[in-house]
Design a protein around this motif. Structure first.
Motif, PDB file in Angstrom:
ATOM      1  N   MET A 183       0.846  -1.170   0.000  1.00  0.00           N
ATOM      2  CA  MET A 183       0.000   0.000   0.000  1.00  0.00           C
ATOM      3  C   MET A 183       0.891   1.231   0.000  1.00  0.00           C
ATOM      4  SD  MET A 183      -2.739   1.332   2.896  1.00  0.00           S
ATOM      5  CE  MET A 183      -3.346  -0.290   3.155  1.00  0.00           C
ATOM      6  N   GLY A 184       0.635   2.133  -0.937  1.00  0.00           N
ATOM      7  CA  GLY A 184       1.426   3.351  -1.020  1.00  0.00           C
ATOM      8  C   GLY A 184       1.049   4.358   0.052  1.00  0.00           C
ATOM      9  N   ASN A 185       1.957   5.299   0.270  1.00  0.00           N
ATOM     10  CA  ASN A 185       1.712   6.335   1.274  1.00  0.00           C
ATOM     11  C   ASN A 185       0.474   7.153   0.960  1.00  0.00           C
ATOM     12  OD1 ASN A 185       3.913   5.609   2.823  1.00  0.00           O
ATOM     13  ND2 ASN A 185       5.284   7.088   1.879  1.00  0.00           N
ATOM     14  N   ARG A 186       0.242   7.427  -0.316  1.00  0.00           N
ATOM     15  CA  ARG A 186      -0.942   8.212  -0.704  1.00  0.00           C
ATOM     16  C   ARG A 186      -2.217   7.436  -0.383  1.00  0.00           C
ATOM     17  NH1 ARG A 186       0.105  13.311  -3.013  1.00  0.00           N
ATOM     18  NH2 ARG A 186      -2.059  13.199  -3.629  1.00  0.00           N
ATOM     19  N   LEU A 214      -2.553   5.176   1.879  1.00  0.00           N
ATOM     20  CA  LEU A 214      -2.678   5.170   3.337  1.00  0.00           C
ATOM     21  C   LEU A 214      -3.262   6.490   3.831  1.00  0.00           C
ATOM     22  CD1 LEU A 214      -2.208   3.677   5.963  1.00  0.00           C
ATOM     23  CD2 LEU A 214       0.140   4.524   5.960  1.00  0.00           C
ATOM     24  N   GLU A 215      -2.823   7.590   3.255  1.00  0.00           N
ATOM     25  CA  GLU A 215      -3.352   8.906   3.621  1.00  0.00           C
ATOM     26  C   GLU A 215      -4.853   8.979   3.335  1.00  0.00           C
ATOM     27  OE1 GLU A 215      -3.016  13.481   1.966  1.00  0.00           O
ATOM     28  OE2 GLU A 215      -1.302  12.138   1.711  1.00  0.00           O
ATOM     29  N   TYR A 216      -5.266   8.495   2.162  1.00  0.00           N
ATOM     30  CA  TYR A 216      -6.684   8.528   1.809  1.00  0.00           C
ATOM     31  C   TYR A 216      -7.498   7.590   2.696  1.00  0.00           C
ATOM     32  CZ  TYR A 216      -4.856  11.027  -2.221  1.00  0.00           C
ATOM     33  OH  TYR A 216      -4.205  11.929  -3.032  1.00  0.00           O
ATOM     34  N   LEU A 217      -6.929   6.440   3.035  1.00  0.00           N
ATOM     35  CA  LEU A 217      -7.611   5.534   3.967  1.00  0.00           C
ATOM     36  C   LEU A 217      -7.824   6.212   5.314  1.00  0.00           C
ATOM     37  CD1 LEU A 217      -6.157   1.924   3.635  1.00  0.00           C
ATOM     38  CD2 LEU A 217      -8.383   2.776   2.932  1.00  0.00           C
ATOM     39  N   ASP A 218      -6.793   6.878   5.800  1.00  0.00           N
ATOM     40  CA  ASP A 218      -6.924   7.604   7.062  1.00  0.00           C
ATOM     41  C   ASP A 218      -8.023   8.657   6.982  1.00  0.00           C
ATOM     42  OD1 ASP A 218      -4.966   6.188   8.441  1.00  0.00           O
ATOM     43  OD2 ASP A 218      -3.371   7.626   7.971  1.00  0.00           O
ATOM     44  N   ASN A 219      -8.083   9.365   5.854  1.00  0.00           N
ATOM     45  CA  ASN A 219      -9.127  10.376   5.676  1.00  0.00           C
ATOM     46  C   ASN A 219     -10.516   9.747   5.691  1.00  0.00           C
ATOM     47  OD1 ASN A 219      -7.146  12.335   5.405  1.00  0.00           O
ATOM     48  ND2 ASN A 219      -7.292  12.438   3.186  1.00  0.00           N
ATOM     49  N   ASP A 254      -5.977   3.024  -8.506  1.00  0.00           N
ATOM     50  CA  ASP A 254      -6.728   1.945  -9.148  1.00  0.00           C
ATOM     51  C   ASP A 254      -6.215   0.591  -8.685  1.00  0.00           C
ATOM     52  OD1 ASP A 254      -8.321   3.744 -10.525  1.00  0.00           O
ATOM     53  OD2 ASP A 254      -7.092   3.670 -12.338  1.00  0.00           O
ATOM     54  N   ASN A 255      -4.913   0.492  -8.516  1.00  0.00           N
ATOM     55  CA  ASN A 255      -4.309  -0.754  -8.060  1.00  0.00           C
ATOM     56  C   ASN A 255      -4.845  -1.150  -6.683  1.00  0.00           C
ATOM     57  OD1 ASN A 255      -2.402  -2.944  -8.338  1.00  0.00           O
ATOM     58  ND2 ASN A 255      -1.167  -1.897  -6.784  1.00  0.00           N
ATOM     59  N   PHE A 256      -4.925  -0.189  -5.787  1.00  0.00           N
ATOM     60  CA  PHE A 256      -5.439  -0.460  -4.446  1.00  0.00           C
ATOM     61  C   PHE A 256      -6.884  -0.956  -4.526  1.00  0.00           C
ATOM     62  CE2 PHE A 256      -7.713   0.670  -0.614  1.00  0.00           C
ATOM     63  CZ  PHE A 256      -6.894   0.141   0.369  1.00  0.00           C
ATOM     64  N   LYS A 257      -7.702  -0.242  -5.296  1.00  0.00           N
ATOM     65  CA  LYS A 257      -9.113  -0.617  -5.406  1.00  0.00           C
ATOM     66  C   LYS A 257      -9.278  -1.986  -6.068  1.00  0.00           C
ATOM     67  CE  LYS A 257     -10.123   3.679  -6.846  1.00  0.00           C
ATOM     68  NZ  LYS A 257     -10.903   4.841  -7.329  1.00  0.00           N
ATOM     69  N   LEU A 291      -7.874  -3.520   6.827  1.00  0.00           N
ATOM     70  CA  LEU A 291      -6.906  -3.414   5.712  1.00  0.00           C
ATOM     71  C   LEU A 291      -5.681  -2.625   6.136  1.00  0.00           C
ATOM     72  CD1 LEU A 291      -9.130  -2.686   2.597  1.00  0.00           C
ATOM     73  CD2 LEU A 291      -8.030  -4.817   3.225  1.00  0.00           C
ATOM     74  N   LYS A 292      -5.922  -1.549   6.822  1.00  0.00           N
ATOM     75  CA  LYS A 292      -4.811  -0.703   7.258  1.00  0.00           C
ATOM     76  C   LYS A 292      -3.902  -1.471   8.212  1.00  0.00           C
ATOM     77  CE  LYS A 292      -3.885   3.585   9.578  1.00  0.00           C
ATOM     78  NZ  LYS A 292      -4.408   4.678  10.352  1.00  0.00           N
ATOM     79  N   ASN A 293      -4.490  -2.201   9.142  1.00  0.00           N
ATOM     80  CA  ASN A 293      -3.693  -2.960  10.115  1.00  0.00           C
ATOM     81  C   ASN A 293      -2.904  -4.079   9.455  1.00  0.00           C
ATOM     82  OD1 ASN A 293      -4.477  -1.342  12.269  1.00  0.00           O
ATOM     83  ND2 ASN A 293      -6.200  -2.649  12.786  1.00  0.00           N
ATOM     84  N   ILE A 294      -3.483  -4.695   8.434  1.00  0.00           N
ATOM     85  CA  ILE A 294      -2.794  -5.767   7.708  1.00  0.00           C
ATOM     86  C   ILE A 294      -1.576  -5.207   6.955  1.00  0.00           C
ATOM     87  CG2 ILE A 294      -2.996  -7.312   5.704  1.00  0.00           C
ATOM     88  CD1 ILE A 294      -5.919  -7.761   6.555  1.00  0.00           C
ATOM     89  N   ASN A 295      -1.722  -4.001   6.455  1.00  0.00           N
ATOM     90  CA  ASN A 295      -0.683  -3.421   5.592  1.00  0.00           C
ATOM     91  C   ASN A 295       0.331  -2.549   6.325  1.00  0.00           C
ATOM     92  OD1 ASN A 295      -1.320  -4.196   2.707  1.00  0.00           O
ATOM     93  ND2 ASN A 295      -3.311  -3.591   3.488  1.00  0.00           N
ATOM     94  N   LEU A 296       0.200  -2.427   7.615  1.00  0.00           N
ATOM     95  CA  LEU A 296       1.191  -1.619   8.356  1.00  0.00           C
ATOM     96  C   LEU A 296       2.353  -2.452   8.834  1.00  0.00           C
ATOM     97  CD1 LEU A 296      -0.950   0.855  10.430  1.00  0.00           C
ATOM     98  CD2 LEU A 296       0.323   1.290   8.353  1.00  0.00           C
TER      99      LEU A 296
END
Length: 115
Positions: free
Chosen positions: A1-4, A6-11, A59-62, A110-115
């Motif tokens: 997962m890219g930083n961008r 991750l930022e959007y997920l946080d938002n 798109d890759n993330f989705k 998802l966030k926890n899996i990818n951190l």
């Protein structure tokens, strides 16, 4: 997962939290929701922001997490933005009380899996 991403997920998670806080502020009262413009508009802005951030995910993330209804989330954002006056209260309420909490739960996983 890219930083961008991750930022959007946080938002998105943050706006899901805001929906939860707004619902708590109004005691998750549907009758209040259908008559209170402030309640409706506050929730609508969160839906719009969730959709905006979903649109910014790569798109890759989705594609990697295609079990999440990304298109439906964006469609709800479009309704709130462009056809607000035709939005149905029961559809909005279901999104706010069922779908947003489910989305938050899934994104936190998802966030926890990818951190």
């Amino acid at each position: 997962m890219g930083n961008r991403d991750l930022e959007y997920l946080d938002n998105i998670i943050d706006y899901c939290d805001k929906v939860e806080n707004i619902l708590n502020e109004f005691d998750s009262n549907y009758d209040e929701f259908i008559v209170n413009d402030i309640f409706q508009l506050s929730c609508s802005m969160c839906i719009i922001q969730i959709g905006e951030n979903v649109d910014r995910l790569s798109d890759n993330f989705k594609e990697n997490y295609n079990h999440i209804p990304w298109r439906s989330i964006k469609d709800m954002r479009n309704i709130m933005t462009h056809k607000y006056e035709s939005a149905e209260f029961d559809v909005m309420w279901y999104a706010l009380t069922v779908e947003v909490p489910e989305l938050k739960e899934e994104l936190v996983k998802l966030k926890n899996i990818n951190l």
